[in-house]
Design a protein around this motif. Structure first.
Motif, PDB file in Angstrom:
ATOM      1  N   THR A 165       0.846  -1.200   0.000  1.00 40.45           N
ATOM      2  CA  THR A 165       0.000   0.000   0.000  1.00 40.45           C
ATOM      3  C   THR A 165       0.880   1.248   0.000  1.00 40.45           C
ATOM      4  O   THR A 165       2.085   1.184   0.262  1.00 40.45           O
ATOM      5  CB  THR A 165      -0.887   0.042   1.260  1.00 40.45           C
TER       6      THR A 165
ATOM      7  N   GLN B 182      -4.377   3.082   2.289  1.00 31.81           N
ATOM      8  CA  GLN B 182      -4.515   1.724   1.752  1.00 31.81           C
ATOM      9  C   GLN B 182      -4.483   1.671   0.228  1.00 31.81           C
ATOM     10  O   GLN B 182      -4.640   0.604  -0.354  1.00 31.81           O
ATOM     11  CB  GLN B 182      -5.819   1.082   2.256  1.00 31.81           C
TER      12      GLN B 182
ATOM     13  N   PRO C 203      -3.446   0.883  -3.174  1.00 29.54           N
ATOM     14  CA  PRO C 203      -2.373   0.003  -3.651  1.00 29.54           C
ATOM     15  C   PRO C 203      -1.341   0.838  -4.400  1.00 29.54           C
ATOM     16  O   PRO C 203      -1.689   1.610  -5.296  1.00 29.54           O
ATOM     17  CB  PRO C 203      -3.089  -0.962  -4.598  1.00 29.54           C
TER      18      PRO C 203
END
Lengths: 107, 657
Positions: free
Chosen positions: B420, B456, B458
């Motif tokens: 992340t 979070q 990616p």
């Protein structure tokens, strides 16, 4: 390559000798790794026909019984000639009648 | 019957009958070479006579009878074995019916033991067995093994000679000898099968003809030696493996791995034959040998209706037993695969890693292949890719190489899904080579990105457009210096994380700043004389100084752009040229590399997307050196020279105009 040999019913009544010879032939081919499967087929059977949406199921026996297949052998050989050669031996054992050899594609 | 048809028929008869004919003759003359010669003579007679007379009722018996007559003639002529000749003649007379079964069968079994005799080298055993038991010609064997016909003919001849010289008896081994001799026969058959099943070279993945021959030999042996569990084990193993033949190649001939195969294409007939053979092996009982164990593993796979149903725990147990009997590295490798499936990739990898030091596996392509698979499952994609590429370079099979390379590419595209933005930012700042001030400065930039885009997110999905939006909102009205500071933080982060275009949408803003000061000649001389610095750095700095080219342009150079003789390189539409200082260093730096970036990083690439292909060295897998890293190294190296103590920048290497 695999070949299916189908044999039509014949009039000749099998005698004791034929059974012995046939058993030996089957045993020999099995031992050689050539004969994969073999079996006899019932005389009558069930006929299915489809036409449009209708599927018709008819119980045998049928008039043209002589055209029906009476037995089969599935063999694995290296060439068509080998298949023919084996079928030749088979026909010599069973006497008068008719067999058909067809190559089998794919499992 | 036309002559060509007769030829084909004779050939077919020969292939069906040769084992029995040669075996029967060998019993008479006690020499396989002579026996085969006599049988071949009979074959010639058949070719002469059958077109006229037609194919006889029992062609095999006909050939045997003719050959035996010749055998007797020959013995008679030799006049040496008078007594035996009488005995032979008597025997021949008694045996007008050439089909008493058991002696003939035993003869074929004897022939198998002789042609697989341990005194012969393995390749001669294989050639002789295919020739005598399979009825193949040397040309056919040569085609199957992709070698020349004379080579096979030599192997067959040498084998016959050795058997004659050693006077290998035509008999059935007994007692303790039986196990060893049988193992040799089984080994030869399985070797033929494997050469057909996983062709070790050539363009096709399989050569079904050889599999078929091996299956026939195995089935034959199972009838001849029905009380040996290992024989049935081998047959079961081959039947079940052969059942997958159609499913294990895709539409363009590429391999399909066991777990990805369409199980509907497995040949149920062969599977059933395999199960039957396995049952016969179990009925005989005893401690399972290597073939029974391998067959049991094959049965486990065949019984699973879907890959998920596979009983991996059972398979791992069977491999453990197999590894005790056959502690070969290949078996250990397969065991590692099973353990990886039964007890997790980490357990499997531990086993595989214990094998990497084994010299016999050093060029075995399945080792990096298996390692690659386990690494994928552990999320270690970059390492996995390198292993798959290594596997591809080690295999001699074209279809398999293409398959492995495609898998390696797929990883490059798929990347690491797990990392992340927050993790990456944390790792980026938590490095030893950043100064405290830089960490603070970069930290501000990254905190803003994380706050706006989400922790979070990616990392692989982070785009330059998103960065532009964050910048416009946060620092759109800030001073040029502030904007540029955040911009260089993003560039550095992007370079580290292999997201090269992350700052592509951010223009550098013009700052009013003093012109760059160049480094004085004396200091340059001091720098050039420092042989303790890495060759890459010295070459880069010399090149920047001598060419006066931009740092980005020089770092973007590829080996194939260089014209070492004319001391120049093509960059875009122009040229970068250098002088003797660089020319003396460049060849050492390249060290024979022919392609890829001239200046390579010496560190492993960071997480996230793998670098663009053009930034990877195809030979070493290392990445192009980044501006940020090069700058950092130069600063470190020039600190002692800089009165201010901060070190110089690469741009200052450019000579004053």
């Amino acid at each position: 390559m695999r070949y299916l040999m189908t044999t039509k019913a014949s009039d000749t009544a099998p005698d004791e000798n034929l059974y012995v010879e046939m058993a030996r032939f089957v045993e020999e081919l099995t031992a050689a790794g050539v004969l994969l499967a073999t079996g006899g087929l019932e005389a009558g059977g069930v006929r299915m026909t489809s036409s449009g949406d209708t599927i018709t199921v008819t119980d045998g026996p049928f008039a043209e019984a002589k055209e029906a297949v009476a037995g089969f052998a599935l063999i694995e050989v290296r060439s068509k000639e080998e298949a023919i050669e084996l079928a030749r031996r088979f026909r010599r054992i069973v006497g008068d009648g008719e067999s058909v050899i067809q190559q089998v594609f794919g499992p | 019957m036309p002559v060509t048809d007769v030829h084909r028929t004779v050939d077919a008869v020969w292939k069906l009958e040769s084992a029995r004919i040669v075996a029967a003759l060998t019993r008479l003359v006690h020499d396989v070479g002579l026996a085969e010669e006599l049988a071949q003579d009979a074959l010639v007679s058949a070719l002469e006579q059958w077109p006229e007379s037609g194919v006889p009722d029992s062609p095999g018996a006909w050939l045997t009878a003719v050959a035996k007559r010749r055998a007797v003639d020959r013995i008679r002529r030799s006049q040496r074995l008078e007594r035996r000749h009488e005995q032979l003649a008597r025997e021949l007379d008694q045996r007008q019916d050439p089909e008493p079964q058991d002696p003939e069968r035993d003869d074929v079994l004897r022939l198998m033991f002789v042609s697989c005799h341990p005194t012969l080298p393995t390749e001669e055993r294989v050639a002789l067995t295919l020739r005598l038991l399979g009825g193949l010609t040397s040309a056919e064997i040569a085609r199957a093994f992709l070698v020349t016909e004379p080579r096979i003919a030599r192997r067959v001849a040498s084998a016959k000679r050795t058997l004659a010289e050693e006077q290998v008896p035509f008999e059935l081994p007994e007692g303790s000898e039986l196990a060893e001799r049988l193992a040799s026969v089984l080994g030869v058959i399985y070797l033929i099968f494997n050469e057909g099943y996983s062709a070790t070279s050539g363009d096709d993945l399989m050569r079904p003809g050889l599999c078929h021959e091996a299956l026939r030999l195995g089935r034959l042996l199972a009838e001849l030696a029905p009380y040996e569990a290992e024989v049935h084990g081998l047959v079961a193993l081959m039947e079940i493996q052969a059942s997958r033949a159609d499913a294990r190649t895709g539409p363009s001939g590429e391999p399909v791995q066991l777990l990805e195969q369409n199980r509907g294409r497995w040949d149920q007939l062969l599977i059933r034959r395999g199960f039957t053979a396995m049952l016969r092996a179990r009925e005989i009982g005893g401690t399972p040998g290597p073939y029974v164990l391998q067959a049991a593993i094959a049965v486990c796979h065949a019984q699973a209706r879907t890959p998920q149903d596979t009983d991996w725990t059972q398979i791992a147990t069977l491999y453990e037993a197999l590894a005790r009997l056959l502690p070969t590295p290949v078996v250990q490798l397969n065991r590692a695969v099973a353990v990886g499936m039964a007890h997790g990739p980490q357990a499997g990898l531990a086993l595989v890693d214990s094998l990497t030091a084994d010299p016999t596996l050093q060029d075995y392509h399945l080792l990096p292949g298996v390692r690659g698979d386990l690494l994928i499952r552990l999320g270690r994609h970059e390492e996995a890719r390198l292993e798959l590429e290594r596997a591809a370079s080690l295999t001699g099979n074209v279809a398999e190489r293409a398959f492995l390379l495609r898998r390696a590419e797929e990883i490059a595209v798929a990347g690491t899904p797990g990392v992340t933005l927050a993790q990456a930012a944390g790792d980026f700042l938590d490095r030893d080579d950043l100064e405290a001030g830089t960490v603070r400065s970069y930290g501000q930039t990254l905190r803003r990105l994380r706050l706006t885009l989400g922790d979070q997110l990616p990392l692989a999905s982070l785009t330059a457009e998103q960065v532009v939006r964050v910048f416009a909102t946060a620092w759109g009205g800030a001073a040029a210096g502030t904007w540029n500071r955040h911009r260089s933080a993003v560039r550095s982060f992007g370079a580290w994380a292999s997201l090269d275009d992350l700052a592509a949408g951010l223009d550098r803003r013009a700052e009013t700043r003093p012109p760059t000061e160049t480094i004085g000649q004396a200091k340059l001389e001091a720098l050039w004389s420092r042989a303790d610095l890495p060759l890459r750095e010295r070459t880069l700095w010399r090149l920047l100084h001598e060419s006066a080219a931009g740092v980005t342009a020089v770092l973007s150079l590829n080996v194939e752009d260089l014209d070492l003789e004319d001391r120049r390189a093509r960059v875009g539409d122009g040229w970068v040229s250098w002088r003797s200082g660089t020319a003396g260093l460049l060849p050492h730096l390249l060290a024979g590399r022919a392609r890829g970036p001239v200046f390579l990083t010496d560190r492993r690439p960071g997480p996230s997307r793998t670098p663009a292909e053009s930034d990877l060295c195809p030979e070493t897998g290392r990445r192009r050196l980044s501006y940020e890293r090069a700058e950092y190294l130069f600063k470190q190296a020039t600190r002692p020279l800089d009165p201010a103590g901060g070190g110089y920048t690469l741009r200052q290497l450019r000579p004053r105009a």
